[in-house]
Design an enzyme around this catalytic site. Structure first.
Site, mmCIF file in Angstrom:
data_model
loop_
_atom_site.group_PDB
_atom_site.id
_atom_site.type_symbol
_atom_site.label_atom_id
_atom_site.label_comp_id
_atom_site.label_asym_id
_atom_site.label_seq_id
_atom_site.Cartn_x
_atom_site.Cartn_y
_atom_site.Cartn_z
ATOM 1 N N ASP A 34 0.711 -1.127 -0.028
ATOM 2 C CA ASP A 34 0.209 0.142 -0.113
ATOM 3 C C ASP A 34 1.009 1.280 0.202
ATOM 4 O O ASP A 34 1.511 1.353 0.843
ATOM 5 C CB ASP A 34 -1.082 -0.060 1.324
ATOM 6 C CG ASP A 34 -1.912 0.974 1.395
ATOM 7 O OD1 ASP A 34 -2.237 1.776 0.202
ATOM 8 O OD2 ASP A 34 -2.855 0.954 2.093
ATOM 9 N N ASP A 128 -2.787 2.420 -6.061
ATOM 10 C CA ASP A 128 -1.683 2.369 -4.907
ATOM 11 C C ASP A 128 -1.644 1.168 -4.067
ATOM 12 O O ASP A 128 -0.869 1.178 -3.128
ATOM 13 C CB ASP A 128 -1.842 3.592 -4.190
ATOM 14 C CG ASP A 128 -3.074 3.656 -3.319
ATOM 15 O OD1 ASP A 128 -4.031 3.142 -3.657
ATOM 16 O OD2 ASP A 128 -3.330 4.549 -2.485
ATOM 17 N N GLU A 129 -2.381 0.078 -4.436
ATOM 18 C CA GLU A 129 -2.210 -0.990 -3.683
ATOM 19 C C GLU A 129 -2.570 -2.120 -4.312
ATOM 20 O O GLU A 129 -3.294 -2.154 -5.458
ATOM 21 C CB GLU A 129 -3.332 -0.983 -2.436
ATOM 22 C CG GLU A 129 -4.687 -0.854 -2.495
ATOM 23 C CD GLU A 129 -5.455 -0.953 -1.482
ATOM 24 O OE1 GLU A 129 -5.139 -1.708 -0.486
ATOM 25 O OE2 GLU A 129 -6.511 -0.288 -1.259
#
Length: 379
Positions: A34, A128-129
């Site tokens: 993350d 983003d993860e």
């Protein structure tokens, strides 16, 4: 990110959190990566004048919403999904930055390339993860912890950004672990740790339990993992249907869901449960704004568009209804999305009760109408 109940929950019709899967033959090694304050960190990286300052990525207009906040802004209580006027009130020195989704996608692709150096089993959750299954990895590294360290180092050295990572034997635990020591953290939950680790956690920390489900559990006397573990499978299935088996498992640190690199999102949505019931149409339309902004920002980030808009309304007595409208062509702009959602809302008036939850979902996405393709790190 793990839900804290303070903003819109993201709705994914293809989410398999409630499904029961067959247990793997041997322990898996799962990593959840993350990025730390991703949008805001990219902006601070690219503009030195923003470094060390509280910034919010999003619109500063009266009805704008914060898409992401830097850690400097979070110290003042600024959070994603917060109304811009509220964020400004909490932090008068807050600097608003217009989102650059094309840049975020490019950086996301570079992050994805780093993941791919270690495993092809990558399940993106957002720009983003992502989850990575490194049980068998391309470099023959023995531990998931070492792989996570190498990934974090590569992201730092090549992209000048930081990421947090969690290592665990399943997806649910890996996601919990990545949030445990943010920012720039690395935390490992071993199979032996898992059963005890989840007992003290508030149920709202578990993947698949948003504010509405958390509130329902609270009414049933379930506040922590230990409370959840204390309920029988039959009890959970009676009150939560097919999700009951999943909840029964996660209370014991068990989650058999596989990492799915071929996952195709079928809808993009957001919803918000309000602290007090809403009554008038203008008040509801105002609270609809940040929800629409969230949905559209996700569409803009991934480039997907849809033809069906669904409005979800939950009344004060917990009755829930939905209303949908499909268009001949894809919804082309944020204003079009808001217009359809607002019109669906208007048609429900007059309402017999106050409203405790509103949600907006876009489905019939263009990625379903195309040939299957490998997706980038996309929401």
């Amino acid at each position: 990110m793990l839900s804290n109940g303070s903003g819109p929950d993201f709705v994914d019709a293809d989410d398999d959190a409630a499904s029961a899967s067959t247990a793997p033959d041997r322990p898996r090694k799962i990593i959840h990566v993350d990025m730390d304050a991703f949008y805001a960190s990219v902006e601070q990286r690219d503009d030195p004048s923003l470094r060390g300052r509280p910034i919010a990525v999003g619109g500063s207009r009266e009805r704008g919403v914060v898409a992401a906040a830097s850690y400097e802004a979070r110290k003042f209580g600024v959070r994603s999904a917060m109304a811009s006027v509220t964020a400004r009130r909490k932090c008068p020195e807050l600097v608003f930055v217009k989102p650059r989704f094309e840049v975020y996608r490019e950086v996301s692709m570079a992050i994805r390339a780093i993941f791919a150096e270690h495993t092809p089993l990558i399940e993106p959750l957002s720009l983003d993860e992502a989850y990575l299954d490194v049980t068998e990895n391309l470099k023959g590294i023995e531990t998931a912890t070492q792989i996570a360290r190498e990934i974090k180092t590569a992201i730092s050295e090549r992209l000048n950004l930081t990421a947090s990572a969690g290592c665990a034997p399943n997806k649910m635990l890996a996601k919990l672990a990545s949030d445990y020591r943010k920012p720039d953290g690395l935390f490992v939950i071993t199979p032996r740790m898992a059963p005890e680790f989840v007992l003290t956690l508030p149920v709202g920390r578990f993947h698949g339990i948003g504010p509405a489900t958390e509130a329902k559990m609270a009414r049933l006397g379930i506040a922590t993992g230990a409370d959840l573990k204390g309920k029988s499978l039959a009890f959970l299935q009676e009150h939560f249907g097919k999700s009951g088996a999943y909840f029964h498992g996660i209370a014991r640190g068990i989650d058999h869901r596989p990492v799915r690199p071929d996952r195709i999102r079928k809808s993009v949505g957001a919803e918000n449960t309000f602290e007090r019931d809403l009554a008038g149409i203008e008040e509801m339309r105002e609270h609809l704004q940040p929800i629409v902004d969230k949905v559209w920002s996700r569409c803009a980030a991934t480039g997907v568009r849809g033809r069906t808009v669904t409005l979800k309304v939950k009344f004060s007595d917990f009755e829930q209804i939905t209303r949908s409208r499909s268009t001949a062509v894809d919804v082309g702009s944020r204003d079009d999305l808001e217009g359809i959602a607002a019109d669906l809302l208007r048609q429900l008036f007059p309402m017999r009760l106050g409203v405790r939850l509103l949600g907006v979902t876009m489905s019939g996405l263009d990625n379903e109408r195309e040939e299957p393709r490998q997706l980038s790190l996309a929401i």
